[in-house]
Design a protein around this motif. Structure first.
Motif, PDB file in Angstrom:
ATOM      1  N   ALA A  80     -60.919 -31.027  25.329  1.00 17.94           N
ATOM      2  CA  ALA A  80     -60.662 -31.954  24.226  1.00 17.94           C
ATOM      3  C   ALA A  80     -61.845 -32.002  23.269  1.00 17.94           C
ATOM      4  O   ALA A  80     -61.675 -32.074  22.049  1.00 17.94           O
ATOM      5  CB  ALA A  80     -60.365 -33.349  24.779  1.00 17.94           C
ATOM      6  N   GLY A  81     -63.055 -31.958  23.819  1.00 21.95           N
ATOM      7  CA  GLY A  81     -64.242 -31.986  22.978  1.00 21.95           C
ATOM      8  C   GLY A  81     -64.360 -30.754  22.105  1.00 21.95           C
ATOM      9  O   GLY A  81     -64.769 -30.834  20.942  1.00 21.95           O
ATOM     10  N   VAL A  82     -63.998 -29.596  22.655  1.00 21.84           N
ATOM     11  CA  VAL A  82     -64.051 -28.351  21.882  1.00 21.84           C
ATOM     12  C   VAL A  82     -63.108 -28.428  20.690  1.00 21.84           C
ATOM     13  O   VAL A  82     -63.459 -28.063  19.563  1.00 21.84           O
ATOM     14  CB  VAL A  82     -63.691 -27.149  22.776  1.00 21.84           C
ATOM     15  N   LEU A  83     -61.886 -28.916  20.931  1.00 22.64           N
ATOM     16  CA  LEU A  83     -60.892 -28.979  19.854  1.00 22.64           C
ATOM     17  C   LEU A  83     -61.206 -30.096  18.858  1.00 22.64           C
ATOM     18  O   LEU A  83     -60.975 -29.943  17.657  1.00 22.64           O
ATOM     19  CB  LEU A  83     -59.498 -29.181  20.450  1.00 22.64           C
ATOM     20  N   ALA A  84     -61.728 -31.211  19.359  1.00 19.17           N
ATOM     21  CA  ALA A  84     -62.044 -32.324  18.461  1.00 19.17           C
ATOM     22  C   ALA A  84     -63.236 -32.001  17.574  1.00 19.17           C
ATOM     23  O   ALA A  84     -63.298 -32.403  16.413  1.00 19.17           O
ATOM     24  CB  ALA A  84     -62.316 -33.586  19.273  1.00 19.17           C
ATOM     25  N   GLY A  85     -64.199 -31.255  18.127  1.00 17.84           N
ATOM     26  CA  GLY A  85     -65.374 -30.900  17.354  1.00 17.84           C
ATOM     27  C   GLY A  85     -66.346 -32.055  17.216  1.00 17.84           C
ATOM     28  O   GLY A  85     -66.309 -33.019  17.984  1.00 17.84           O
ATOM     29  N   GLY A  86     -67.219 -31.950  16.207  1.00 20.21           N
ATOM     30  CA  GLY A  86     -68.233 -32.977  16.010  1.00 20.21           C
ATOM     31  C   GLY A  86     -68.283 -33.456  14.579  1.00 20.21           C
ATOM     32  O   GLY A  86     -67.244 -33.603  13.923  1.00 20.21           O
ATOM     33  N   ASP A  87     -69.489 -33.664  14.085  1.00 16.88           N
ATOM     34  CA  ASP A  87     -69.658 -34.196  12.733  1.00 16.88           C
ATOM     35  C   ASP A  87     -69.076 -33.268  11.671  1.00 16.88           C
ATOM     36  O   ASP A  87     -68.670 -33.723  10.597  1.00 16.88           O
ATOM     37  CB  ASP A  87     -71.145 -34.420  12.448  1.00 16.88           C
ATOM     38  N   SER A  88     -69.032 -31.972  11.966  1.00 14.16           N
ATOM     39  CA  SER A  88     -68.544 -31.001  10.982  1.00 14.16           C
ATOM     40  C   SER A  88     -67.069 -30.661  11.166  1.00 14.16           C
ATOM     41  O   SER A  88     -66.559 -29.754  10.514  1.00 14.16           O
ATOM     42  CB  SER A  88     -69.374 -29.712  11.064  1.00 14.16           C
ATOM     43  N   GLY A  89     -66.395 -31.375  12.078  1.00 13.44           N
ATOM     44  CA  GLY A  89     -64.978 -31.111  12.303  1.00 13.44           C
ATOM     45  C   GLY A  89     -64.749 -30.271  13.543  1.00 13.44           C
ATOM     46  O   GLY A  89     -65.678 -30.021  14.320  1.00 13.44           O
ATOM     47  N   PRO A  90     -63.511 -29.822  13.764  1.00  9.65           N
ATOM     48  CA  PRO A  90     -63.183 -29.023  14.948  1.00  9.65           C
ATOM     49  C   PRO A  90     -64.071 -27.793  15.056  1.00  9.65           C
ATOM     50  O   PRO A  90     -64.373 -27.141  14.056  1.00  9.65           O
ATOM     51  CB  PRO A  90     -61.714 -28.640  14.722  1.00  9.65           C
ATOM     52  N   SER A  91     -64.494 -27.483  16.271  1.00 11.28           N
ATOM     53  CA  SER A  91     -65.377 -26.334  16.464  1.00 11.28           C
ATOM     54  C   SER A  91     -64.611 -25.042  16.655  1.00 11.28           C
ATOM     55  O   SER A  91     -65.161 -23.957  16.466  1.00 11.28           O
ATOM     56  CB  SER A  91     -66.287 -26.571  17.676  1.00 11.28           C
TER      57      SER A  91
END
Length: 227
Positions: A80-91
């Motif tokens: 889920a974290g990989v798909l959600a990404g971070g501050d720059s969007g999905p990774s």
């Protein structure tokens, strides 16, 4: 006239019901297809053998190993974290590595977002990540059961607990331990073996005679006793 209206309404109702069933079936088929893709044994095996070690070695130190400190709010320790990404969007954009920031970062295409910062990954690792994304980024790290399984396995633990395993510790020169039965030891390695036996209260097996050694050799080499 009223009969015609009733028939028209009935016809429309049937059409709407059939349409609803068709749409529901298509959506259900799509969901099943997605689940099948995520559960594809080939993709999961590729992730476990090639991708998980890359993430552990190069990524999770900053993006998931410590839940309290996750740089860029990008957690790569879960699917889920990989798909959600971070501050720059999905990774990751499954199926499209060229549109996936994670792939662009590891290729150093953008020096500002080049990752890992200490140096570029080996070419083989970069190619494995590209292939993984092209496969749809299959990732089994979902659900409590999988997380518990990973945490119990020091070779797959993404949060660093497995680093306490002897295989992850740096090599060091150790002094052979002191033992009670000095005469039993022929080499320094024997001292380590004997020290563990003594700590467990186990007596070492007596020295085998030549006949016994020959019998063991037969079993080791051909799996049959000597004749």
């Amino acid at each position: 006239m009223q009969d015609m209206r009733r028939r028209d309404l009935a016809s429309r109702g049937i059409t709407l019901a059939v349409g609803t069933v068709i749409v529901s079936s298509l959506l259900g088929a799509s969901e099943r297809t997605d689940e099948q893709e995520r559960a594809d044994p080939t993709g999961i095996e590729f992730f476990e053998r090639r991708i998980r070690p890359i993430l552990i070695e190069h990524c999770l130190e900053c993006h998931g190993e410590d839940p309290e400190v996750i740089k860029g709010n990008l957690d790569l320790s879960t699917a889920a974290g990989v798909l959600a990404g971070g501050d720059s969007g999905p990774s990751v954009v499954p199926g499209d590595p060229d549109a996936s920031p994670l792939h662009l970062a590891v290729t150093y295409a953008d020096k500002e977002f080049a990752m890992p910062p200490r140096g570029r990954m080996p070419a083989e690792a970069i190619e494995d990540l590209r292939r993984w994304i092209e496969m749809g980024a299959p990732d089994p790290r979902t659900g409590a059961a999988v997380a518990a399984e990973i945490e119990s396995d020091p070779w797959r633990d993404p949060r660093g607990q497995g680093r306490e395993h002897w295989a992850y510790r740096p090599m060091a020169i150790l002094d052979p331990p002191a033992v009670d039965e000095e005469g039993w030891c022929r080499t320094e390695i024997d001292r380590f073996v004997l020290a563990r036996l003594e700590s467990a209260g186990i007596e070492p097996a007596p020295t085998a005679d030549r006949r016994t050694l020959a019998r063991r050799a037969y079993f080791d080499l051909i799996g049959l006793p000597p004749t």
